[in-house]
Design a protein around this motif. Structure first.
Motif, PDB file in Angstrom:
ATOM      1  N   ASP A   1       0.933  -1.714  -0.070  1.00 30.59           N
ATOM      2  CA  ASP A   1      -0.231   0.384  -0.129  1.00 30.59           C
ATOM      3  C   ASP A   1       0.945   1.030   0.321  1.00 30.59           C
ATOM      4  OD1 ASP A   1      -2.616   1.206  -0.322  1.00 30.59           O
ATOM      5  OD2 ASP A   1      -3.030   1.724   2.076  1.00 30.59           O
TER       6      ASP A   1
ATOM      7  N   ARG B   1      -6.623   2.175  -7.526  1.00 32.81           N
ATOM      8  CA  ARG B   1      -6.844   2.907  -6.193  1.00 32.81           C
ATOM      9  C   ARG B   1      -5.891   4.176  -5.655  1.00 32.81           C
ATOM     10  NH1 ARG B   1      -3.642  -2.935  -3.914  1.00 32.81           N
ATOM     11  NH2 ARG B   1      -3.384  -1.337  -2.207  1.00 32.81           N
TER      12      ARG B   1
ATOM     13  N   THR C   1      -2.753   4.298  -6.584  1.00 31.56           N
ATOM     14  CA  THR C   1      -1.356   3.711  -6.661  1.00 31.56           C
ATOM     15  C   THR C   1      -0.263   4.512  -7.323  1.00 31.56           C
ATOM     16  OG1 THR C   1      -1.551   2.044  -6.564  1.00 31.56           O
ATOM     17  CG2 THR C   1       0.298   1.572  -7.017  1.00 31.56           C
TER      18      THR C   1
END
Length: 434
Positions: free
Chosen positions: A49, A424, A426
């Motif tokens: 993450d 997401r 990223t």
């Protein structure tokens, strides 16, 4: 591939880029040597993450202060296909390497003013260079991209896809480019160099260059810089300690001396370096500083250069400016005003010029520079149509500038591509809240 963390040997050197004004301290640095290393790094970041940023030379927007940084500077492969007039380069290649590799084949890339700038970052930002008025942007000539997307997959991206469109002008918010293929042009030499004029002649030279550049053929790319030069030994003696005007010329015609004669007649020149030169020496035209330093810069595209605008330039970036500022005006138009076969992101084809301001960040900090630049661009605002991503320097992240460099309709399309390939978040954020 090496993985480095703060405090380890080599970490500081890997994080350091040409831009030093905004410090960067990622939690992890991956030194990539090939596309497989980039794939592994993106997958590692997803598992832990961690947001991902990428850096080759570190000339432009900074890599950020946390997350995982992929350093691509070891990815330096260059291949020239002389028959197809194309180059294939890896992510860490600088323009100088492509120029040298293409020259024996009678070819040249659409490189910028400095051969030390990275090819991929320059192209993805939408940069334009020494032959832009004849051939357009480097991004307009990209044939294919090898890209690692946020899901850790290596993809071949070609014309016709939204991802191909978004990367060419939208930078690395949508994927990390590991290799790029692009067209070269049949150029071996040009007429180029510069003219330096003294401080007292700045008003006359600015107005003369404005008139001269408006009538320029498409084979001429030109800019004028108003810049303070230090009183130091590395500065040529005629220029040392002066606030000068520097006219830059890159011309693909045979009558260069005749073309520039009206400028040479405006005022005595401090230096005159105009000559025919091999394209391999084109980096000498702007002669930009090669050493890393801290700087902040912004810009505005404008529809004209009237006298009120030139007065504002002299007031806010001339000898009496509160913050020493390098002010550069580039002539646009020509091929830059024409729609290419494969349009990319973020180009204002109606603008006639772009005005750029850049200042070294001193003891007063970056906010003092921002305030000084704001006064100039507030004065230019009535004639401004926006600003260009390649000339935004020293911001902490693209999220601070995305809405000002992309029109609303274009930004909406970019956001949709971002959602499709990086839901997401990223990779580097595209805009606030994403």
């Amino acid at each position: 591939m090496n993985i480095l963390r703060p405090g380890q040997d080599g970490y500081a050197e890997e994080v350091a880029g040409f831009q030093t004004a905004v410090p960067s301290s990622p939690a992890v640095v991956v030194t990539a040597e090939n596309a497989d290393d980039v794939v592994a790094a993106v997958r590692y970041a997803a598992e832990h993450d961690l947001p991902v940023a990428v850096q080759a030379t570190g000339h432009g927007l900074t890599a950020g202060t946390d997350g995982l940084l992929i350093s691509t500077r070891r990815m330096t492969g260059v291949e020239i296909d002389a028959d197809a007039r194309t180059a294939r380069v890896e992510a860490g290649v600088r323009w100088g390497a492509v120029i040298e590799a293409a020259a024996p084949h009678g070819l040249a890339p659409l490189s910028g003013s400095s051969p030390d700038v990275g090819v991929v970052g320059y192209t993805l930002s939408g940069g334009f260079g020494l032959m832009a008025r004849r051939y357009g942007r480097a991004a307009d000539h990209v044939r294919a991209l090898d890209v690692v997307t946020a899901d850790g997959e290596l993809r071949r991206v070609e014309p016709g896809s939204d991802l191909f469109w978004a990367l060419r002008g939208g930078r690395d918010s949508f994927g990390i480019v590991t290799a790029m293929e692009f067209a070269l042009v049949p150029v071996t030499e040009l007429y180029g160099g510069g003219l330096h004029f003294d401080t007292a002649d700045l008003p006359a030279v600015l107005r003369a260059w404005r008139t001269w550049s408006m009538a320029a053929p498409d084979t001429l790319s030109t800019s004028i810089a108003v810049l303070p030069l230090p009183d130091l030994p590395m500065v040529p003696e005629p220029l040392r300690g002066k606030h000068v005007a520097h006219v830059r010329v890159a011309y693909l015609g045979d009558d260069g001396d005749e073309l520039v004669a009206p400028l040479q007649a405006v005022a005595p020149t401090l230096t005159d370096s105009l000559r025919r030169m091999p394209f391999t020496e084109s980096g000498s035209i702007a002669a930009e500083p090669p050493h890393p330093h801290g700087y902040h810069g912004t810009n505005a595209t404008v529809t004209q250069l009237n006298d009120a605008m030139l007065d504002a330039v002299l007031e806010h970036a001339g000898p009496g400016a509160a913050v020493p500022t390098v002010l550069i005006v580039d002539r646009l138009g020509g091929a830059l005003a024409e729609a290419p076969e494969q349009p990319g992101v973020g180009w204002d084809r109606s603008a006639e010029y772009v005005v750029r301001a850049l200042s070294v960040v001193g003891d007063d900090g970056i906010e003092a520079v921002r305030r000084a630049h704001a006064k100039l661009f507030d004065a230019l605002a009535p004639w401004s149509t926006g600003r260009l991503l390649p000339f935004v320097y020293g911001e902490h992240a693209p999220s601070e500038v995305a809405e000002s460099v992309h029109p609303s309709g274009e930004l909406a399309r970019l956001r949709e591509v971002k959602r499709r390939y990086d839901a997401r978040g990223t990779l580097r954020p595209l805009a606030k809240g994403e």
